[in-house]
Motif scaffolding. Structure first.
Motif, PDB file in Angstrom:
ATOM      1  N   PRO A   8       0.828  -1.198   0.000  1.00 52.92           N
ATOM      2  CA  PRO A   8       0.000   0.000   0.000  1.00 52.92           C
ATOM      3  C   PRO A   8       0.872   1.262   0.000  1.00 52.92           C
ATOM      4  O   PRO A   8       1.991   1.252   0.525  1.00 52.92           O
ATOM      5  CB  PRO A   8      -0.798  -0.108   1.291  1.00 52.92           C
ATOM      6  CG  PRO A   8      -0.040  -1.045   2.151  1.00 52.92           C
ATOM      7  CD  PRO A   8       0.728  -1.953   1.233  1.00 52.92           C
ATOM      8  N   ALA A   9       0.368   2.316  -0.588  1.00 53.23           N
ATOM      9  CA  ALA A   9       1.089   3.587  -0.608  1.00 53.23           C
ATOM     10  C   ALA A   9       1.257   4.083   0.821  1.00 53.23           C
ATOM     11  O   ALA A   9       0.320   4.018   1.620  1.00 53.23           O
ATOM     12  CB  ALA A   9       0.307   4.611  -1.422  1.00 53.23           C
ATOM     13  N   TYR A  11       1.329   6.704   3.861  1.00 55.14           N
ATOM     14  CA  TYR A  11       0.556   7.912   4.112  1.00 55.14           C
ATOM     15  C   TYR A  11       1.405   9.127   3.781  1.00 55.14           C
ATOM     16  O   TYR A  11       2.570   9.237   4.180  1.00 55.14           O
ATOM     17  CB  TYR A  11       0.139   7.963   5.583  1.00 55.14           C
ATOM     18  CG  TYR A  11      -0.693   9.172   5.926  1.00 55.14           C
ATOM     19  CD1 TYR A  11      -2.068   9.146   5.760  1.00 55.14           C
ATOM     20  CD2 TYR A  11      -0.102  10.334   6.399  1.00 55.14           C
ATOM     21  CE1 TYR A  11      -2.856  10.254   6.061  1.00 55.14           C
ATOM     22  CE2 TYR A  11      -0.875  11.450   6.704  1.00 55.14           C
ATOM     23  CZ  TYR A  11      -2.238  11.401   6.530  1.00 55.14           C
ATOM     24  OH  TYR A  11      -3.007  12.497   6.832  1.00 55.14           O
ATOM     25  N   CYS A  43     -10.057   6.398  -5.030  1.00 53.08           N
ATOM     26  CA  CYS A  43      -9.062   7.427  -4.723  1.00 53.08           C
ATOM     27  C   CYS A  43      -8.043   7.452  -5.860  1.00 53.08           C
ATOM     28  O   CYS A  43      -7.530   6.399  -6.253  1.00 53.08           O
ATOM     29  CB  CYS A  43      -8.364   7.120  -3.404  1.00 53.08           C
ATOM     30  SG  CYS A  43      -6.966   8.224  -3.056  1.00 53.08           S
ATOM     31  N   ARG A  45      -5.060   8.323  -5.792  1.00 52.79           N
ATOM     32  CA  ARG A  45      -3.702   7.984  -5.340  1.00 52.79           C
ATOM     33  C   ARG A  45      -3.584   6.515  -4.948  1.00 52.79           C
ATOM     34  O   ARG A  45      -2.696   5.815  -5.389  1.00 52.79           O
ATOM     35  CB  ARG A  45      -3.294   8.858  -4.158  1.00 52.79           C
ATOM     36  CG  ARG A  45      -1.890   8.532  -3.656  1.00 52.79           C
ATOM     37  CD  ARG A  45      -1.387   9.545  -2.650  1.00 52.79           C
ATOM     38  NE  ARG A  45      -0.047   9.204  -2.250  1.00 52.79           N
ATOM     39  CZ  ARG A  45       0.268   8.643  -1.082  1.00 52.79           C
ATOM     40  NH1 ARG A  45      -0.672   8.386  -0.186  1.00 52.79           N
ATOM     41  NH2 ARG A  45       1.522   8.349  -0.805  1.00 52.79           N
ATOM     42  N   CYS A  46      -4.516   6.027  -4.101  1.00 53.62           N
ATOM     43  CA  CYS A  46      -4.375   4.661  -3.583  1.00 53.62           C
ATOM     44  C   CYS A  46      -5.387   3.681  -4.172  1.00 53.62           C
ATOM     45  O   CYS A  46      -5.311   2.490  -3.910  1.00 53.62           O
ATOM     46  CB  CYS A  46      -4.452   4.660  -2.061  1.00 53.62           C
ATOM     47  SG  CYS A  46      -6.105   4.941  -1.372  1.00 53.62           S
ATOM     48  N   CYS A  87      -9.058  11.777   0.683  1.00 51.58           N
ATOM     49  CA  CYS A  87      -9.158  10.325   0.811  1.00 51.58           C
ATOM     50  C   CYS A  87      -9.384  10.004   2.286  1.00 51.58           C
ATOM     51  O   CYS A  87      -8.616  10.420   3.152  1.00 51.58           O
ATOM     52  CB  CYS A  87      -7.889   9.635   0.318  1.00 51.58           C
ATOM     53  SG  CYS A  87      -7.948   7.822   0.547  1.00 51.58           S
ATOM     54  N   GLU A  91      -8.286   1.606   4.178  1.00 54.64           N
ATOM     55  CA  GLU A  91      -7.142   0.757   3.830  1.00 54.64           C
ATOM     56  C   GLU A  91      -5.941   1.080   4.726  1.00 54.64           C
ATOM     57  O   GLU A  91      -5.811   2.188   5.241  1.00 54.64           O
ATOM     58  CB  GLU A  91      -6.747   0.971   2.360  1.00 54.64           C
ATOM     59  CG  GLU A  91      -7.865   0.773   1.369  1.00 54.64           C
ATOM     60  CD  GLU A  91      -8.376  -0.656   1.324  1.00 54.64           C
ATOM     61  OE1 GLU A  91      -7.556  -1.586   1.356  1.00 54.64           O
ATOM     62  OE2 GLU A  91      -9.609  -0.824   1.277  1.00 54.64           O
ATOM     63  N   HIS A  93      -2.274   2.174   5.408  1.00 51.55           N
ATOM     64  CA  HIS A  93      -1.219   2.969   4.778  1.00 51.55           C
ATOM     65  C   HIS A  93      -0.129   3.173   5.808  1.00 51.55           C
ATOM     66  O   HIS A  93      -0.368   3.786   6.862  1.00 51.55           O
ATOM     67  CB  HIS A  93      -1.760   4.317   4.279  1.00 51.55           C
ATOM     68  CG  HIS A  93      -2.724   4.173   3.150  1.00 51.55           C
ATOM     69  ND1 HIS A  93      -2.323   3.891   1.871  1.00 51.55           N
ATOM     70  CD2 HIS A  93      -4.072   4.246   3.113  1.00 51.55           C
ATOM     71  CE1 HIS A  93      -3.383   3.802   1.083  1.00 51.55           C
ATOM     72  NE2 HIS A  93      -4.460   3.996   1.817  1.00 51.55           N
ATOM     73  N   CYS A 103      -5.168   7.849   2.727  1.00 53.19           N
ATOM     74  CA  CYS A 103      -3.767   7.779   2.311  1.00 53.19           C
ATOM     75  C   CYS A 103      -3.094   9.135   2.381  1.00 53.19           C
ATOM     76  O   CYS A 103      -1.898   9.249   2.152  1.00 53.19           O
ATOM     77  CB  CYS A 103      -3.658   7.210   0.890  1.00 53.19           C
ATOM     78  SG  CYS A 103      -4.277   8.306  -0.413  1.00 53.19           S
TER      79      CYS A 103
END
Length: 116
Positions: A8-9, A11, A43, A45-46, A87, A91, A93, A103
């Protein structure tokens, strides 16, 4: 066949013009009550699914609003509103501060407040 897992990306409180462009292409807007609209989409980004309630926006209808997500149909400035979107996914992050969601991505999404 299995789907490859990815990390996962982490934060990061960040924005990018690409986030708004992706959201404009993928988010939908639906009426969820007499005075409530909900933006839905991944999202940018994520990629986590998001639902963003807009209880403070009252619309007369939904025709034409989604066209504002498409930059090819300009609207008069008085008919357009930039809505901040953050976001708030659930999830995981890495490095996300305690008590926060998402995120860290944020962007502005242009929608209509009077066309509908």
């Amino acid at each position: 066949m299995t789907i490859a897992q990815h990390e996962p990306a982490p934060y990061a409180e960040t924005t990018d013009p690409v986030y708004a462009a992706r959201a404009a292409e993928t988010f939908t807007l639906r009426k969820a009550g007499p005075d409530l609209l909900v933006l839905s989409g991944p999202c940018p980004r994520c990629a986590a699914p998001l639902e963003v309630p807009l209880p403070h926006m009252v619309f007369r209808g939904l025709d034409g609003i989604l066209s504002l997500f498409r930059p090819s149909q300009p609207r008069p400035a008085s008919d357009v509103r930039d809505e901040p979107v953050v976001c708030a996914c659930e999830e995981h992050h890495p490095d996300r501060p305690e008590g926060r969601k998402g995120c860290g991505a944020y962007w502005m999404l242009r929608i209509s407040s009077s066309d509908a």
